[in-house]
Design a protein around this motif. Structure first.
Motif, PDB file in Angstrom:
ATOM      1  N   ASN A 529     -22.878 -11.776 -50.282  1.00 17.09           N
ATOM      2  CA  ASN A 529     -22.612 -12.859 -51.318  1.00 17.09           C
ATOM      3  C   ASN A 529     -24.012 -13.403 -51.622  1.00 17.09           C
ATOM      4  OD1 ASN A 529     -19.970 -12.137 -51.626  1.00 17.09           O
ATOM      5  ND2 ASN A 529     -19.364 -14.018 -50.748  1.00 17.09           N
ATOM      6  N   LYS A 532     -26.212 -11.178 -53.581  1.00 12.44           N
ATOM      7  CA  LYS A 532     -25.319 -10.893 -54.926  1.00 12.44           C
ATOM      8  C   LYS A 532     -25.548 -12.233 -55.986  1.00 12.44           C
ATOM      9  CE  LYS A 532     -21.155  -9.888 -54.317  1.00 12.44           C
ATOM     10  NZ  LYS A 532     -19.519  -9.319 -54.388  1.00 12.44           N
ATOM     11  N   ASP A 559     -28.614 -20.232 -49.647  1.00 13.27           N
ATOM     12  CA  ASP A 559     -29.450 -19.594 -50.523  1.00 13.27           C
ATOM     13  C   ASP A 559     -29.849 -20.553 -51.604  1.00 13.27           C
ATOM     14  OD1 ASP A 559     -27.633 -19.636 -52.796  1.00 13.27           O
ATOM     15  OD2 ASP A 559     -26.472 -18.139 -51.779  1.00 13.27           O
ATOM     16  N   GLY A 563     -25.341 -21.622 -56.606  1.00 18.62           N
ATOM     17  CA  GLY A 563     -24.144 -22.635 -55.932  1.00 18.62           C
ATOM     18  C   GLY A 563     -22.872 -22.421 -56.281  1.00 18.62           C
ATOM     19  N   ILE A 564     -21.965 -22.967 -55.598  1.00 11.92           N
ATOM     20  CA  ILE A 564     -20.454 -22.948 -56.036  1.00 11.92           C
ATOM     21  C   ILE A 564     -19.996 -24.247 -56.664  1.00 11.92           C
ATOM     22  CG2 ILE A 564     -18.086 -22.444 -55.140  1.00 11.92           C
ATOM     23  CD1 ILE A 564     -19.574 -20.558 -53.030  1.00 11.92           C
ATOM     24  N   VAL A 572     -12.478 -20.633 -53.835  1.00 15.15           N
ATOM     25  CA  VAL A 572     -13.074 -19.193 -53.442  1.00 15.15           C
ATOM     26  C   VAL A 572     -12.707 -18.910 -52.325  1.00 15.15           C
ATOM     27  CG1 VAL A 572     -15.355 -19.805 -54.792  1.00 15.15           C
ATOM     28  CG2 VAL A 572     -15.079 -20.657 -52.465  1.00 15.15           C
ATOM     29  N   TYR A 577      -9.648 -14.840 -55.843  1.00 10.86           N
ATOM     30  CA  TYR A 577     -10.217 -15.764 -56.641  1.00 10.86           C
ATOM     31  C   TYR A 577     -11.871 -15.500 -56.683  1.00 10.86           C
ATOM     32  CZ  TYR A 577     -11.284 -20.215 -58.842  1.00 10.86           C
ATOM     33  OH  TYR A 577     -11.694 -21.179 -59.728  1.00 10.86           O
ATOM     34  N   ARG A 578     -12.168 -15.638 -58.145  1.00 12.90           N
ATOM     35  CA  ARG A 578     -13.690 -15.376 -58.518  1.00 12.90           C
ATOM     36  C   ARG A 578     -14.056 -16.686 -59.280  1.00 12.90           C
ATOM     37  NH1 ARG A 578     -16.083 -10.280 -59.888  1.00 12.90           N
ATOM     38  NH2 ARG A 578     -17.763 -10.659 -58.702  1.00 12.90           N
ATOM     39  N   ARG A 581     -17.520 -17.545 -64.088  1.00 13.57           N
ATOM     40  CA  ARG A 581     -19.104 -18.014 -64.714  1.00 13.57           C
ATOM     41  C   ARG A 581     -19.551 -16.881 -65.500  1.00 13.57           C
ATOM     42  NH1 ARG A 581     -21.770 -20.661 -59.495  1.00 13.57           N
ATOM     43  NH2 ARG A 581     -21.088 -18.496 -58.917  1.00 13.57           N
ATOM     44  N   LEU A 592     -12.349 -10.831 -52.539  1.00 16.91           N
ATOM     45  CA  LEU A 592     -11.810 -10.711 -51.352  1.00 16.91           C
ATOM     46  C   LEU A 592     -12.764 -11.374 -49.889  1.00 16.91           C
ATOM     47  CD1 LEU A 592     -10.072  -7.352 -51.233  1.00 16.91           C
ATOM     48  CD2 LEU A 592      -8.838  -9.451 -51.010  1.00 16.91           C
ATOM     49  N   GLY A 593     -13.969 -11.137 -50.329  1.00 21.74           N
ATOM     50  CA  GLY A 593     -15.012 -11.563 -49.171  1.00 21.74           C
ATOM     51  C   GLY A 593     -14.518 -12.718 -48.649  1.00 21.74           C
ATOM     52  N   LEU A 594     -14.568 -13.866 -49.165  1.00 23.74           N
ATOM     53  CA  LEU A 594     -14.516 -15.204 -48.392  1.00 23.74           C
ATOM     54  C   LEU A 594     -13.312 -15.456 -48.000  1.00 23.74           C
ATOM     55  CD1 LEU A 594     -16.688 -17.510 -50.920  1.00 23.74           C
ATOM     56  CD2 LEU A 594     -17.133 -16.483 -48.707  1.00 23.74           C
ATOM     57  N   ALA A 595     -12.139 -14.817 -48.698  1.00 25.87           N
ATOM     58  CA  ALA A 595     -10.837 -14.928 -47.956  1.00 25.87           C
ATOM     59  C   ALA A 595     -10.820 -14.390 -46.832  1.00 25.87           C
ATOM     60  CB  ALA A 595      -9.747 -14.358 -48.948  1.00 25.87           C
ATOM     61  N   ALA A 618     -26.426 -22.353 -52.580  1.00 24.26           N
ATOM     62  CA  ALA A 618     -25.049 -22.571 -52.149  1.00 24.26           C
ATOM     63  C   ALA A 618     -25.080 -22.489 -50.404  1.00 24.26           C
ATOM     64  CB  ALA A 618     -24.173 -21.214 -52.342  1.00 24.26           C
TER      65      ALA A 618
HETATM   66  P1  ADP Z   1     -16.625 -11.433 -54.520  1.00 23.07           P
HETATM   67  O1  ADP Z   1     -16.175 -10.204 -54.159  1.00 23.07           O
HETATM   68  O2  ADP Z   1     -16.426 -12.017 -55.910  1.00 23.07           O
HETATM   69  O3  ADP Z   1     -18.130 -11.796 -54.049  1.00 23.07           O
HETATM   70  P2  ADP Z   1     -15.811 -13.626 -52.482  1.00 23.07           P
HETATM   71  O4  ADP Z   1     -14.578 -13.796 -52.063  1.00 23.07           O
HETATM   72  O5  ADP Z   1     -16.842 -13.112 -51.699  1.00 23.07           O
HETATM   73  O6  ADP Z   1     -15.722 -12.596 -53.918  1.00 23.07           O
HETATM   74  O7  ADP Z   1     -16.567 -14.857 -53.290  1.00 23.07           O
HETATM   75  C1  ADP Z   1     -15.516 -15.522 -54.195  1.00 23.07           C
HETATM   76  C2  ADP Z   1     -16.312 -16.146 -55.340  1.00 23.07           C
HETATM   77  O8  ADP Z   1     -17.318 -17.019 -54.596  1.00 23.07           O
HETATM   78  C3  ADP Z   1     -17.453 -15.306 -55.973  1.00 23.07           C
HETATM   79  O9  ADP Z   1     -16.681 -14.637 -56.870  1.00 23.07           O
HETATM   80  C4  ADP Z   1     -18.454 -16.144 -56.266  1.00 23.07           C
HETATM   81  O10 ADP Z   1     -18.138 -16.751 -57.734  1.00 23.07           O
HETATM   82  C5  ADP Z   1     -18.321 -17.252 -55.416  1.00 23.07           C
HETATM   83  N1  ADP Z   1     -19.530 -17.196 -54.338  1.00 23.07           N
HETATM   84  C6  ADP Z   1     -19.325 -16.558 -53.167  1.00 23.07           C
HETATM   85  N2  ADP Z   1     -20.532 -16.733 -52.670  1.00 23.07           N
HETATM   86  C7  ADP Z   1     -21.499 -17.388 -53.229  1.00 23.07           C
HETATM   87  C8  ADP Z   1     -22.889 -17.813 -53.310  1.00 23.07           C
HETATM   88  N3  ADP Z   1     -23.398 -17.676 -52.226  1.00 23.07           N
HETATM   89  N4  ADP Z   1     -23.423 -18.384 -54.427  1.00 23.07           N
HETATM   90  C9  ADP Z   1     -22.619 -18.505 -55.524  1.00 23.07           C
HETATM   91  N5  ADP Z   1     -21.455 -18.063 -55.646  1.00 23.07           N
HETATM   92  C10 ADP Z   1     -20.717 -17.653 -54.695  1.00 23.07           C
END
Ligand code: ADP
Length: 634
Positions: A529, A532, A559, A563-564, A572, A577-578, A581, A592-595, A618
């Motif tokens: 993330n 990305k 990073d 930020g979020i 998030v 949920y994304r 932006r 799915l990553g953060l979930a 973030a």
């Molecule tokens: P994705 O596959 O969209 O990255 P995640 O569950 O990993 O899904 O993250 C959910 C959302 O959180 C992301 O779509 C992004 O908008 C936000 N996000 C996660 N990590 C960061 C980060 N390091 N900086 C900014 N936004 C982030």
């Protein structure tokens, strides 16, 4: 509005409307029944009050009638029934000379035309205490209107003022009787000769008495009496009119005392106004005017107001009140608390009222209960509709997220697959220059890693969702694990143009019970993330920190990207949920990553949260309980 929400709302309203209508109907019917019952109880109270008022009226009217029938002569101290005197008996005291036998009456009085107050009680000069009290009362300022009713000559002369003359004759007769008893022969002779005139009684109206007064040579004693006459005339309970013969006797005498033999003198005829109640301030008086030949005396009784308001009313209520509607007695001016108040007697006791308490209605709690039930029902229905609406919205959101997920996954799959296929074909056909080969192999490796991570994430979420994945928690040094993972990712990081990750680990081992594969999934996702979303700030690099705070090991991945936003920091971690932006519109991702990170962290007995990195960027935190702390079973 989506069809699902519309259906949900229609269902909610379909259930809610008839339920509320039924409950409302129930409440209204009950209210109507209660109001009818209250009306009926009120009518019953009105009847009970009228019954009591009628009893009070009748009782006071009976008293008035009794006093109306009382002979004229009773009001003097000395009573002179001619037959008694003629028979030589010394019964000469008035029947009223004792205390009044009706407790409602406190005293009898007579006001002579000359303004003198007489009572039947006076014997000795100066009067008995009772006589003195009555005289003082009748002479008081409140009784002035009463005194104004007597009229005629102040001088007592024969028939000119018969009222006085008759009493004086009674006195003389009694004196003679007493003297005769003491042996006075002359007095005895006089007694034998006493023949008192037989009076006859005319019950007349005030008009008659007033016209007699006008004809009289003597002017009225007080001109101001006129308005009082009129006032009394209006209040007056007019008795039978016309000539009522009366000889003042107490009824037929026994045969041996027959009166036929007694020679009677033809007496004058007296005019009586009917006995009537008169309120004088606080006091109540029963009075009449007895007149003859231009002179008038006022006779009557002073009522005992205390006893009227006390014993008499109490007894009246006890005898005539209905058990279910028993009033108390209250001042007419203080009946605010009464459900119904009626004056006891409009003329005699208008300042006292029967005060009825509110009649008992069916248990008052039932209305409160119904209102409570109705409100509760309304609340439940409203809550149900809100919950349904929320569920519908959530389901809409989920379905939208799933659609987005499917398209994101397809997109995510298509990109590496296309790269892999194209690169493989080019290699197959020998179209790649030898010096480009390392880049091609690198791309192939990178894309296959990306593909497998994506598949791993999707599989991991599915396994967790279905409860198929059980974490294998073993105690180990988390710091060492993190160092290894970051090292493994170094090339990946470098390839994305980032400087090496800044690693801040404690010197001591940090022992936690963890599943190494899950820890790797957590950290790799967080690093992915950061790579990305902070690509524009790659020069600032990434930082991975592990610290022990209280009984937890806290992993921070930081990073310097955008930020979020605060509003999204919790969401998030929801699946799919994304953050909406502009700049991330083309950033690949599935939501799915953060979930997955949070669920794995919780599987360790810890948690994951998003924060703002001081100075911008973030910060994603994952907390693990230290091995010594309690661990939630997985
Ligand atoms: P994705 O596959 O969209 O990255 P995640 O569950 O990993 O899904 O993250 C959910 C959302 O959180 C992301 O779509 C992004 O908008 C936000 N996000 C996660 N990590 C960061 C980060 N390091 N900086 C900014 N936004 C982030």
């Amino acid at each position: 509005m989506s069809p699902a929400r519309r259906r949900t709302l229609a269902l909610g309203l379909g259930v809610a409307a008839p339920t509320l209508a039924l409950a409302l109907g129930w409440l209204l019917a009950d209210l109507r029944e209660r109001s009818m019952l209250a009306e009926q109880r009120h009518d019953e109270l009105v009847q009970a009050a009228e019954l009591l008022r009628a009893a009070a009226r009748e009782s006071l009217e009976e008293l008035r009638r009794r006093e109306d029938a009382r002979p004229f002569e009773h009001y003097g101290r000395f009573y002179r029934p001619p037959e008694v005197l003629a028979l030589g008996e010394a019964v000469a005291l008035s029947p009223l000379a004792g205390a009044p036998d009706d407790p409602r009456i406190s005293a009898y009085f007579q006001l002579d035309p000359d303004g003198r107050v007489r009572t039947p009680y006076a014997t000795e000069p100066g009067g008995s205490p009772r006589a003195v009290a009555v005289e003082a009362t009748v002479a008081g300022p409140e009784f002035a209107p009463l005194r104004a009713l007597s009229f005629g000559s102040g001088a007592v002369a024969g028939d000119q003022s018969l009222t006085v003359a008759l009493n004086d004759m009674g006195n003389a007769a009694y004196r003679d009787l007493a003297d005769a008893r003491r042996g006075d022969a002359l007095a005895a002779e006089r007694t034998q000769k006493v023949r008192l005139p037989q009076t006859s009684r005319n019950l007349v109206t005030w008009d008659t008495i007033q016209s007699q007064q006008a004809q009289s040579a003597t002017p009225p004693q007080q001109a101001s009496a006129e308005p009082v006459f009129e006032a009394i005339q209006q209040q007056r309970v007019v008795g039978p009119q016309g000539h009522v013969p009366s000889d003042g006797s107490q009824g037929p005498l026994p045969k041996e005392h027959a009166l036929e033999d007694i020679p009677q003198e033809a007496g004058p005829s007296l005019d009586y106004s009917p006995m009537a109640y008169l309120r004088l301030g606080e006091a109540v008086v029963l009075q009449r005017v007895v007149s003859h030949a231009g002179a008038g005396s006022v006779q009557g009784a002073v009522l005992d107001r205390g006893r009227l308001a006390g014993e008499w009313l109490t007894a009246l209520v006890a005898r005539h009140a209905l058990p279910e509607a028993t009033p108390t007695i209250a001042a007419t001016s203080a009946t605010g608390a009464c459900a119904l108040a009626r004056p006891v007697h409009d003329e005699v006791l208008p300042d006292l009222a029967f005060c009825f308490p509110a009649p008992p209605l069916p248990p008052g709690g039932s209305l409160v209960l119904q209102l409570g039930v109705l409100l509760g029902l309304g609340g439940v229905v409203a809550a149900a509709i809100v919950a349904l609406a929320r569920a519908a919205r959530r389901s809409d959101e989920l379905s939208a997220q799933k659609t987005a997920f499917v398209s994101a996954v397809s997109h995510e799959l298509r990109t590496p697959l296309t790269t892999l296929r194209m690169h493989a074909e080019m290699l197959q056909e020998g179209l790649v220059a030898p010096e480009r080969l390392p880049v091609f192999y690198d791309d192939l490796a990178h894309e296959s890693v990306r593909l497998s991570r994506l598949v791993e994430n999707v599989l991991a979420v599915a396994q967790l969702e279905e409860g198929r994945r059980v974490l294998q928690l073993r105690p180990g040094d988390l710091a060492a694990q993190i160092r290894d993972i970051v090292d493994d990712q170094a090339r990946h990081v470098e390839r994305r143009g980032f400087p090496p990750v800044e690693l801040a680990l404690p010197d001591e081992p940090v022992t936690v019970r963890s599943d190494p594969q899950a820890v790797e999934q957590i950290l790799v996702n967080l690093l992915d993330n950061a790579l990305k979303y902070a690509a524009d700030a790659r020069a600032a690099g990434l930082r991975v920190e592990l610290a022990v705070v209280a009984d937890q090991a806290v992993l921070r991945v930081q990073d310097r990207g955008p930020g979020i936003p605060e509003a999204d920091r919790d969401r998030v971690f929801d699946r799919f949920y994304r953050v909406a932006r502009e700049r991330d519109a083309h950033t690949p991702g599935t939501g799915l990553g953060l979930a997955l990170v949070r669920e794995l962290a919780r599987g360790h007995g810890g948690d994951a949260v998003a924060a703002a990195r001081p100075g911008g960027g973030a910060e994603l935190q994952v907390r693990f309980p230290l091995a010594s702390a309690a661990v939630r079973p997985t």
